[in-house]
Structures are given as C-alpha cells and as structure tokens.
Write a protein that holds these residues in place. Structure first.
Motif, PDB file in Angstrom:
ATOM      1  N   ALA A   1     -11.542   6.201 -47.203  1.00 20.36           N
ATOM      2  CA  ALA A   1     -10.291   5.448 -47.355  1.00 20.36           C
ATOM      3  C   ALA A   1     -10.162   4.518 -46.158  1.00 20.36           C
ATOM      4  O   ALA A   1      -9.361   4.711 -45.264  1.00 20.36           O
ATOM      5  N   GLU A   2     -10.985   3.516 -46.151  1.00 26.68           N
ATOM      6  CA  GLU A   2     -11.164   2.634 -45.000  1.00 26.68           C
ATOM      7  C   GLU A   2     -10.822   1.215 -45.414  1.00 26.68           C
ATOM      8  O   GLU A   2     -11.031   0.841 -46.559  1.00 26.68           O
ATOM      9  N   TYR A   3     -10.280   0.430 -44.494  1.00 28.47           N
ATOM     10  CA  TYR A   3      -9.774  -0.884 -44.894  1.00 28.47           C
ATOM     11  C   TYR A   3     -10.854  -1.857 -45.326  1.00 28.47           C
ATOM     12  O   TYR A   3     -10.578  -2.796 -46.062  1.00 28.47           O
ATOM     13  N   ARG A   4     -12.107  -1.677 -44.944  1.00 26.32           N
ATOM     14  CA  ARG A   4     -13.169  -2.562 -45.447  1.00 26.32           C
ATOM     15  C   ARG A   4     -13.429  -2.276 -46.928  1.00 26.32           C
ATOM     16  O   ARG A   4     -13.596  -3.185 -47.726  1.00 26.32           O
ATOM     17  N   ASN A   5     -13.466  -0.981 -47.272  1.00 27.82           N
ATOM     18  CA  ASN A   5     -13.658  -0.618 -48.675  1.00 27.82           C
ATOM     19  C   ASN A   5     -12.453  -1.032 -49.512  1.00 27.82           C
ATOM     20  O   ASN A   5     -12.594  -1.627 -50.583  1.00 27.82           O
ATOM     21  N   GLY A   6     -11.268  -0.704 -49.042  1.00 24.78           N
ATOM     22  CA  GLY A   6     -10.053  -1.089 -49.754  1.00 24.78           C
ATOM     23  C   GLY A   6      -9.855  -2.591 -49.787  1.00 24.78           C
ATOM     24  O   GLY A   6      -9.366  -3.150 -50.773  1.00 24.78           O
ATOM     25  N   GLY A   7     -10.258  -3.270 -48.707  1.00 27.39           N
ATOM     26  CA  GLY A   7     -10.166  -4.722 -48.662  1.00 27.39           C
ATOM     27  C   GLY A   7     -11.043  -5.376 -49.705  1.00 27.39           C
ATOM     28  O   GLY A   7     -10.662  -6.387 -50.308  1.00 27.39           O
TER      29      GLY A   7
ATOM     30  N   GLY B   1     -17.114  -5.614 -48.107  1.00 27.46           N
ATOM     31  CA  GLY B   1     -15.726  -5.768 -47.690  1.00 27.46           C
ATOM     32  C   GLY B   1     -15.618  -6.497 -46.368  1.00 27.46           C
ATOM     33  O   GLY B   1     -14.748  -7.354 -46.174  1.00 27.46           O
ATOM     34  N   ARG B   2     -16.512  -6.171 -45.464  1.00 25.74           N
ATOM     35  CA  ARG B   2     -16.527  -6.840 -44.153  1.00 25.74           C
ATOM     36  C   ARG B   2     -16.859  -8.320 -44.304  1.00 25.74           C
ATOM     37  O   ARG B   2     -16.220  -9.186 -43.700  1.00 25.74           O
ATOM     38  N   ASP B   3     -17.887  -8.609 -45.098  1.00 23.93           N
ATOM     39  CA  ASP B   3     -18.306 -10.001 -45.300  1.00 23.93           C
ATOM     40  C   ASP B   3     -17.203 -10.828 -45.963  1.00 23.93           C
ATOM     41  O   ASP B   3     -16.947 -11.964 -45.562  1.00 23.93           O
ATOM     42  N   LEU B   4     -16.561 -10.260 -46.987  1.00 29.20           N
ATOM     43  CA  LEU B   4     -15.482 -10.982 -47.671  1.00 29.20           C
ATOM     44  C   LEU B   4     -14.278 -11.212 -46.747  1.00 29.20           C
ATOM     45  O   LEU B   4     -13.673 -12.281 -46.768  1.00 29.20           O
ATOM     46  N   ALA B   5     -13.944 -10.211 -45.938  1.00 30.67           N
ATOM     47  CA  ALA B   5     -12.825 -10.352 -44.999  1.00 30.67           C
ATOM     48  C   ALA B   5     -13.113 -11.462 -43.999  1.00 30.67           C
ATOM     49  O   ALA B   5     -12.231 -12.261 -43.672  1.00 30.67           O
ATOM     50  N   LYS B   6     -14.351 -11.532 -43.549  1.00 24.09           N
ATOM     51  CA  LYS B   6     -14.729 -12.579 -42.593  1.00 24.09           C
ATOM     52  C   LYS B   6     -14.648 -13.953 -43.252  1.00 24.09           C
ATOM     53  O   LYS B   6     -14.138 -14.912 -42.676  1.00 24.09           O
TER      54      LYS B   6
ATOM     55  N   GLY C   1     -11.394 -14.535 -41.591  1.00 24.23           N
ATOM     56  CA  GLY C   1     -11.975 -14.433 -40.261  1.00 24.23           C
ATOM     57  C   GLY C   1     -12.192 -13.000 -39.806  1.00 24.23           C
ATOM     58  O   GLY C   1     -12.547 -12.757 -38.654  1.00 24.23           O
ATOM     59  N   GLY C   2     -11.978 -12.017 -40.686  1.00 24.40           N
ATOM     60  CA  GLY C   2     -12.290 -10.637 -40.364  1.00 24.40           C
ATOM     61  C   GLY C   2     -11.233  -9.588 -40.613  1.00 24.40           C
ATOM     62  O   GLY C   2     -11.562  -8.463 -40.966  1.00 24.40           O
ATOM     63  N   PRO C   3      -9.939  -9.878 -40.425  1.00 19.08           N
ATOM     64  CA  PRO C   3      -8.943  -8.816 -40.608  1.00 19.08           C
ATOM     65  C   PRO C   3      -8.817  -8.374 -42.070  1.00 19.08           C
ATOM     66  O   PRO C   3      -9.186  -9.112 -42.977  1.00 19.08           O
ATOM     67  N   PRO C   4      -8.254  -7.173 -42.291  1.00 17.83           N
ATOM     68  CA  PRO C   4      -8.049  -6.699 -43.662  1.00 17.83           C
ATOM     69  C   PRO C   4      -7.015  -7.546 -44.386  1.00 17.83           C
ATOM     70  O   PRO C   4      -6.209  -8.232 -43.754  1.00 17.83           O
ATOM     71  N   PRO C   5      -7.001  -7.496 -45.716  1.00 17.22           N
ATOM     72  CA  PRO C   5      -6.053  -8.295 -46.493  1.00 17.22           C
ATOM     73  C   PRO C   5      -4.606  -7.825 -46.355  1.00 17.22           C
ATOM     74  O   PRO C   5      -3.687  -8.596 -46.578  1.00 17.22           O
ATOM     75  N   ILE C   6      -4.412  -6.582 -46.016  1.00 16.30           N
ATOM     76  CA  ILE C   6      -3.068  -6.038 -45.806  1.00 16.30           C
ATOM     77  C   ILE C   6      -2.880  -5.849 -44.307  1.00 16.30           C
ATOM     78  O   ILE C   6      -3.749  -5.292 -43.635  1.00 16.30           O
ATOM     79  N   LYS C   7      -1.760  -6.290 -43.808  1.00 16.92           N
ATOM     80  CA  LYS C   7      -1.445  -6.128 -42.390  1.00 16.92           C
ATOM     81  C   LYS C   7      -0.950  -4.706 -42.161  1.00 16.92           C
ATOM     82  O   LYS C   7       0.011  -4.259 -42.792  1.00 16.92           O
ATOM     83  N   ILE C   8      -1.641  -3.996 -41.252  1.00 16.35           N
ATOM     84  CA  ILE C   8      -1.326  -2.592 -41.022  1.00 16.35           C
ATOM     85  C   ILE C   8      -1.000  -2.399 -39.537  1.00 16.35           C
ATOM     86  O   ILE C   8      -1.742  -2.843 -38.663  1.00 16.35           O
ATOM     87  N   LEU C   9       0.094  -1.709 -39.269  1.00 10.76           N
ATOM     88  CA  LEU C   9       0.461  -1.334 -37.915  1.00 10.76           C
ATOM     89  C   LEU C   9      -0.392  -0.120 -37.543  1.00 10.76           C
ATOM     90  O   LEU C   9      -0.193   0.965 -38.077  1.00 10.76           O
ATOM     91  N   LEU C  10      -1.342  -0.325 -36.667  1.00  8.01           N
ATOM     92  CA  LEU C  10      -2.327   0.718 -36.336  1.00  8.01           C
ATOM     93  C   LEU C  10      -2.163   1.219 -34.910  1.00  8.01           C
ATOM     94  O   LEU C  10      -1.792   0.450 -34.018  1.00  8.01           O
TER      95      LEU C  10
END
Length: 157
Positions: A58-64, A134-139, A143-152
């Motif tokens: 359940a990782e943001y690259r996979n979910g992204g 997921g990483r490649d698409l986010a980049k 530019g790299g961050p996940p599609p959903i903004k998460i307070l981490l």
C-alpha cells in the motif's frame, strides 16, 4: 493509542463487531520482509513457502500508478488539490484499493505471460512493474510527487 500502520475505514464497520473498521497495512515491515526473503533465497539457499500469500504494498507509487493511468479516480476532483492526513478516509481507501488491485494486476500479468506466481511473484510485479511504472509516471506528470497530497511524518511512506 498508536496502532502502527493500522487505520480506520468506517465504510467497512460491522455494527457490534469491535475492530471491524480497522485496516492493517504494515507497509514498511512488509517491504523489509520482501527484501530479507530475496537475500535469504539468493545467498543462503533458503526456500520460503506460500509466497503467493504475500500482498502488494500500500505504497504511493503503486497507488499513484492506479490514479495516473485512470484505473482509479477520485470521488471528487477537488480532493486532489487538498492535503490529506495519512489516516484520513481518502488515503485509507486508496491504500486498501491499491492492495486489492495489485492482486488483480499480478493475475492479469501472469495470465498474459502464461506463467505462475512461482515465476512472477508479487515482489517482481512490484519492483519491476507497478512501483517503477508509478514512479516513472509521477515523474513525467508532476516531477515525482504522488498524485494525492499526503501529510507525512515518515512512518508510513
């Protein structure tokens, strides 16, 4: 009371059943297990049974990847502009859906390639497939961050 990587999801609550609304992810220890198992198999010659029972991460690259490809969409577009706490309803749902759909993706990949889970394990699907895509698409898209903004705070992702 902290519960590690376990979060509430009110949509699955069964009346009168304590804890039925809790979703355990444990992404970080699970990722560590994938790494330890690979090393033990490769260098110590150990064999682990029932590896097909390990779930996706359940990782943001996979979910992204799921969001960036349009396989999953937000209930409301404006949710993509908001910043969400890691334990918020939208993030818990997204992570749970990610795990479920990773199983479906792995099955579809194995079917397409005509191989079993002994050849194309979930670890391989994640590392060389969904996580990297997921990483490649986010980049490419942001530019790299996940599609959903998460307070981490660094304890989950």
């Amino acid at each position: 009371l902290t519960n590690g990587d376990v979060w509430q999801c009110p949509q699955i609550k069964e009346p009168g059943k304590v804890g039925s609304d809790l979703v355990p992810f444990h992404k970080l220890p699970q990722w560590l297990m994938y790494s330890i198992i690979e090393i033990c198999e490769r260098f110590l010659g150990l064999t682990f049974l029932d590896m097909h029972l390990m779930t996706g991460l359940a990782e943001y690259r996979n979910g992204g990847l799921l969001l960036d490809t349009g396989l999953v969409t937000m209930k409301r577009d404006e949710m993509l502009e908001m910043t969400h706490d890691v334990g918020s309803e939208v993030i818990v749902e997204w992570r749970a859906l990610t795990i479920c759909l990773l199983d479906e993706i792995a099955t579809a990949m194995r079917t397409k390639l005509n191989v079993g889970d002994d050849v194309l394990s979930m670890a391989k699907v994640l590392q060389a497939g969904t996580w990297q895509a997921g990483r490649d698409l986010a980049k490419e898209k942001r530019g790299g961050p996940p599609p959903i903004k998460i307070l981490l705070d660094g304890t989950v992702f």
